[in-house]
Motif scaffolding. Structure first.
Motif, PDB file in Angstrom:
ATOM      1  N   PRO A   1      -4.762   0.328   6.765  1.00  0.00           N
ATOM      2  CA  PRO A   1      -5.685  -0.761   6.431  1.00  0.00           C
ATOM      3  C   PRO A   1      -6.449  -0.524   5.139  1.00  0.00           C
ATOM      4  N   ASN A   2      -6.601   0.725   4.746  1.00  0.00           N
ATOM      5  CA  ASN A   2      -7.366   1.015   3.541  1.00  0.00           C
ATOM      6  C   ASN A   2      -6.546   0.921   2.262  1.00  0.00           C
TER       7      ASN A   2
ATOM      8  N   LEU B   1     -10.951  -7.662  -2.066  1.00  0.00           N
ATOM      9  CA  LEU B   1     -10.545  -6.493  -1.277  1.00  0.00           C
ATOM     10  C   LEU B   1     -10.842  -5.167  -1.952  1.00  0.00           C
TER      11      LEU B   1
ATOM     12  N   SER C   1      -4.228  -3.213   0.561  1.00  0.00           N
ATOM     13  CA  SER C   1      -4.722  -4.307  -0.277  1.00  0.00           C
ATOM     14  C   SER C   1      -4.105  -4.287  -1.671  1.00  0.00           C
TER      15      SER C   1
ATOM     16  N   HIS D   1      -5.170   4.562  10.403  1.00  0.00           N
ATOM     17  CA  HIS D   1      -6.321   5.015   9.634  1.00  0.00           C
ATOM     18  C   HIS D   1      -6.164   4.793   8.134  1.00  0.00           C
ATOM     19  N   ILE D   2      -4.981   5.099   7.611  1.00  0.00           N
ATOM     20  CA  ILE D   2      -4.810   4.951   6.161  1.00  0.00           C
ATOM     21  C   ILE D   2      -4.345   3.535   5.818  1.00  0.00           C
TER      22      ILE D   2
ATOM     23  N   ARG E   1     -16.459  -3.784  -1.157  1.00  0.00           N
ATOM     24  CA  ARG E   1     -16.597  -3.494   0.267  1.00  0.00           C
ATOM     25  C   ARG E   1     -17.819  -2.664   0.568  1.00  0.00           C
TER      26      ARG E   1
END
Lengths: 347, 345, 293
Positions: free
Chosen positions: C206-207, C287, C210, C203-204, C292
């Motif tokens: 991938p966020n 990114l 970048s 959950h965290i 986004r």
């Protein structure tokens, strides 16, 4: 529920909070004790007793600093109480939740933008929960996800979409679907419509009303907009400086409040039809700091009815009428001062 | 309040021009000039504010209400700019005048109050000094006199113990007190026009009432005009006499608040009124407006509200309905306005 | 007020998907320029044996120090080796070490920083004190000292750079985690009964990755410069292996007569840095969360 020490008529409740307190601060290290003198503790919650009946919407209102967000955090297990107990559906809920006990109380957040993970699709978000809690067998996950989406007024075709593709109101629907996915006993809604536009608010309020009437969902609805609360809630609990000062059925609370703080809140509501009134109950200044709760009745410095007895006694929450409790020594005196321009009673 | 002899006498206001409104906004378009077609966020907005009038602009997020206000104040965030139209203050063209002259008007003639006072106040300057800054510059007061005036203004905005609070920094004060500081700052030079951008949205309901009452009293005492932007219909009802409803960059309806609330003549206004819970009518069902507002970059042809409108007919999607008088003092931008004749309770 | 009305009202009103397509990446000019430059460099390094007929190490003293000609496009060095050939083979060494030297600290630093930021407490204090100690030393002083102790060579370079540069990743990731863990979606995941590991990874992660990834691009530039510097100081890859730093070192004694000898590998360093910087900038545009949304 065999302990009969509590109220004699123990109503059935899906969520019960007894003598809950939460204290922040109070120095733990010797260094801070040296540098800032005597310990200063913040009493965010100071003895909360509250129960939520099955299938009702109980609204929790109060201004910033009243402790309503702290209470919500404790109820969902993301903060631990200093003392007191929380029980869900008759079973005590541990302060540190495991998978099963966290499932029972779910939450819908105020900000629909930060509450959905931008990198996870709607379908993945729901299926992860359904599988983790074994709500349905793997083969039925998709059908269950669709059922949840339909429940909140969305269609199957959103399963593959990312949260960024939705508007605020639709995100809030998704957040509700996520909360319902694990079949909770209680839903905590923390200001779920205050970040939404007026025209969208109505759809989400209707959705909550539908979920209550069709699923029998029990909802603790935290809000500051009293018009919204009046529209949706069955009962209302008013918080002031870490205490509940009045609890009553919605129509009774708004037409005949029995605590001067509730009365002040009602007088402060911006009105769409009537003009607001000036009858001496409006408050001056701002709520005192929870670091420095006044002695006696915590509301007495701002109360137009306060007298010597209020400065000396800290009134407990007592029954003042049918299903009506107030923590005011002058509750009866207040009952004789009618609210001008009171809203019509519920039909 | 005889102790406060500020502004009006000391600032040497320009005399009020006769026969023209205090503020005249005419065909104002605000947007972003890009390589292709400019993106118009506010389109052809016109309204007048007379001396002493209190005007509310209501709309949802993205309706362009805040940008309209900022265009009047000359505070548009880059790259947003005024694309066309005119803003006249007391007969003088604000957009055409030299920047220096326009800046000189901000304070003694026009002042603005923001939603979040914390971001509008200087965090490293004592609030008393911040209030005193305007009177020193615009009214030519000495540091001592301006400081005294600041304390007087703070007392007038209902700040308890003003002399001590004047030495505080913004972060030491609560949200309600900060908003009062902002108001004291805005009215310190006795402006004729006060622009308010959601000044009470961040406040608790009891404090909101205090701030609204304060604004009301200040305007009544000094005859100041108000342009009050908010999303909350009830707040407009409490504060303003006139109302303009904005949707997708257009004013879709305007008129007196009481008349408009009683009998809206544009479907969007009606939708807003029916979707907001009314404390005085708890049993009334809420009727949501279907759909959501169009994106700035792809607004529909014709009436921008047509895709969500229950009164829509074929011609609605062909041309933008002009804002036209539908009753004395009432303007609505709707071809079907005559069909909206219902009186809401 | 029926629920059917609400449901139909919201039907099919989803916004179309935006900027998740390849087109958005393609339109990002900075990113494309960076990708092209870095891509060509990698291609040249990989294809080096087929691009040139010469051997990068075999000496040919008869043709030492020749000026550019049709046989040797960029001339030859003091041992008669073709400079273009050594340049291409040097790219193999420098790019490989650059990328690999970033990988180890990227993984170690990110994991430690993420754990420190997410859990806080004594672990956070410990990690951040160590980070502070490392930050107190200048990068080169520490790298050179470590390589000196460990002895010159490729593995020493990896170790030295990893030991020094993990701290930046730890700092970045800790900061990202401090913000991310307060997001409501993380609280919601906890309420969903998910484990810390699952929340961190699925959950965290991938966020927040970048930012570290963007930094890694500029870090590769730093590392390649460090390798070249070490080579120049004689602490890098042992001769006769072709490497840009040692080529500059070899060439500088002829800077007045054969200036190309030192300038060509220097230019190669500049072009590589430029490509990676463009790539990093482009990635950060692509990114960053604002885009986004």
């Amino acid at each position: 529920m065999s302990t009969a020490v509590q109220e004699p008529t123990l109503e059935p409740s899906v969520l019960r909070v007894s003598a809950l307190t939460k204290r922040y601060g109070g120095h733990s290290s010797w260094l801070s004790r040296l540098t800032s003198g005597p310990s200063v503790a913040l009493k965010a919650l100071d003895g909360i007793d509250l129960h939520l009946r099955p299938g009702e919407v109980l609204a929790l209102v109060g201004e910033s600093g009243s402790g309503k967000s702290t209470l919500a955090k404790i109820l969902v297990g993301s903060a631990t109480p200093t003392s007191g107990e929380v029980s869900v559906a008759g079973q005590p809920a541990p302060a540190r939740r495991d998978k099963e006990s966290s499932r029972r109380v779910q939450m819908v957040f105020q900000d629909p933008y930060s509450s959905l993970n931008p990198r996870i699709t709607v379908g993945k978000m729901l299926s992860e929960l359904l599988l983790l809690h074994r709500i349905v067998p793997r083969s039925e996950v998709r059908a269950e996800s669709v059922r949840l989406l339909n429940l909140v007024g969305l269609e199957e075709d959103v399963l593959g979409a990312y949260p960024s593709q939705f508007s605020g109101g639709q995100r809030q629907r998704l957040a509700i679907a996520r909360a319902l996915a694990v079949r909770p006993d209680v839903l905590i809604a923390d200001e779920p419509v205050s970040a939404l536009d007026v025209s969208v608010q109505a759809t989400i309020l209707e959705l909550f009303a539908t979920l209550r009437s069709e699923l029998g969902l029990s909802i603790l609805f935290i809000a500051h907009n009293l018009a919204v609360v009046q529209h949706l809630a069955d009962r209302v609990a008013v918080m002031y400086l870490g205490r509940i000062v009045e609890v009553a059925e919605t129509s009774a609370l708004f037409s005949a409040p029995r605590h001067p703080y509730t009365r002040a809140l009602i007088d402060s509501i911006p009105r769409m039809t009537e003009t607001s009134v000036n009858d001496g109950f409006e408050l001056d200044g701002e709520p005192p700091s929870p670091y420095d709760v006044p002695a006696g009745c915590r509301f007495h410095p701002r109360c137009p009815l306060a007298s010597e007895v209020c400065r000396e006694n800290d009134p407990p929450l007592l029954t003042v009428g049918r299903a009506h409790e107030s923590a005011c020594l002058k509750a009866d005196e207040l009952a004789d001062i009618p609210v001008p321009n009171a809203p019509q009673e519920h039909a | 309040m005889s102790t406060v002899q500020t502004g009006a006498t000391a600032s040497g206001h320009q005399p009020l021009a006769t026969g023209v409104p205090l503020l005249r906004v005419h065909d104002l378009s605000v947007g972003v000039r890009s390589t292709g077609r400019p993106v118009r966020i506010v389109e052809d907005v016109s309204f007048d504010v007379d001396p002493g009038q209190r005007m509310g602009i209501v709309g949802e997020s993205g309706s362009g209400k805040s940008l309209t206000l900022r265009a009047i104040a000359g505070l548009l965030p880059k790259p947003v700019e005024v694309l066309s139209g005119a803003v006249e203050y007391n007969g003088a063209d604000l957009l055409g005048m030299p920047a220096k002259k326009r800046r000189a008007l901000m304070g003694p003639e026009i002042a603005m109050i923001f939603q979040e006072p914390m971001t509008a106040l200087n965090p490293v300057m004592r609030v008393g000094d911040q209030i005193a800054e305007g009177p020193r510059r615009h009214l030519g007061l000495s540091a001592k006199a301006a400081g005294d005036l600041a304390v007087q203004m703070m007392a007038r905005t209902g700040i308890p113990d003003p002399a001590r609070r004047a030495r505080a920094y913004p972060h030491e004060l609560s949200g309600g007190l900060r908003q009062r500081i902002m108001i004291a700052m805005a009215v310190s030079c006795g402006p004729r026009l006060l622009l308010c951008d959601e000044p009470t949205t961040a406040l608790d309901v009891t404090v909101q009432l205090q701030v609204l009452r304060l604004l009301e009293r200040l305007c009544e005492d000094t005859g100041t005009s108000l342009v009050f932007v908010t999303h909350d219909l009830a707040v407009v009802n409490q504060t303003c006499s006139e109302l303009a409803v904005m949707y997708a960059g257009h004013i879709v309806e305007s008129g007196r608040v009481k008349d408009t609330f009683r009998q809206p003549r544009h479907p969007y206004t009606r939708g807003l009124l029916e979707s907001a819970p009314d404390f005085d009518r708890p049993d009334r069902a809420l009727v949501p407006i279907p759909g959501f507002p169009p994106n700035v970059s792809d607004r529909p042809a014709g009436c921008p509200f047509a895709p969500r409108c229950g009164y829509v007919r074929a011609h609605c999607t062909e041309a933008v309905p002009p804002l036209a008088e539908v009753a004395p003092g009432r303007l609505a931008a709707c071809f079907e306005s005559d069909r909206l004749d219902e009186v809401l309770a | 007020m029926t629920t059917v009305a609400v449901a139909t009202a919201t039907r099919a009103m989803r916004r179309p998907a935006r900027s998740r397509s390849l087109r958005a990446w393609y339109r990002n000019g900075t990113l494309m320029a960076g990708l092209v430059i870095v891509g060509l460099l990698v291609l040249a390094a990989v294809l080096a044996p087929w691009l040139t007929p010469y051997d990068p190490i075999q000496q040919d003293l008869a043709h030492a120090l020749e000026s550019p000609s049709s046989a040797h496009w960029l001339g030859t060095d003091k041992y008669g080796r073709d400079i273009l050939t050594r340049l291409l083979y040097g790219a193999r060494v420098d790019l490989r070490i650059g990328f690999l030297a970033v990988l180890i600290p990227f993984v170690i630093g990110s994991v430690l920083g993420a754990l420190a930021g997410y859990f806080g407490g004594w672990f956070d204090t410990l990690v951040m004190r160590v980070v502070d100690v490392f930050f107190a030393f200048p990068f080169y002083v520490l790298v050179i000292a470590l390589v000196f102790i460990l002895g010159a060579g490729e593995s020493s370079i990896y170790l030295a750079i990893a030991a020094v540069s993990w701290v930046s990743y730890a700092k970045i990731m800790r900061g990202e985690l401090l913000v991310a863990k307060k997001q409501d979606y993380v609280v919601a995941a906890r309420l969903g009964g998910m484990s810390h590991t699952r929340i961190l990874v699925r959950h965290i992660g991938p966020n927040v990755l970048s930012q570290a990834l963007i930094y890694a691009m500029s870090d590769i530039v730093m590392d390649i410069l460090a390798i070249v510097t070490l080579g120049y100081l004689g602490l890098g890859i042992a001769p006769p292996t072709a490497e840009w730093g040692s080529m500059i070192l070899d060439g500088q004694e002829f800077i007045t007569t054969q200036w190309l000898q030192a300038t060509i590998p220097g230019l190669a360093v500049v072009v590589t840095s430029l490509g990676l910087s463009l790539l990093g900038d482009g990635l950060s545009d692509q990114l960053s969360p604002e885009r986004r949304k």
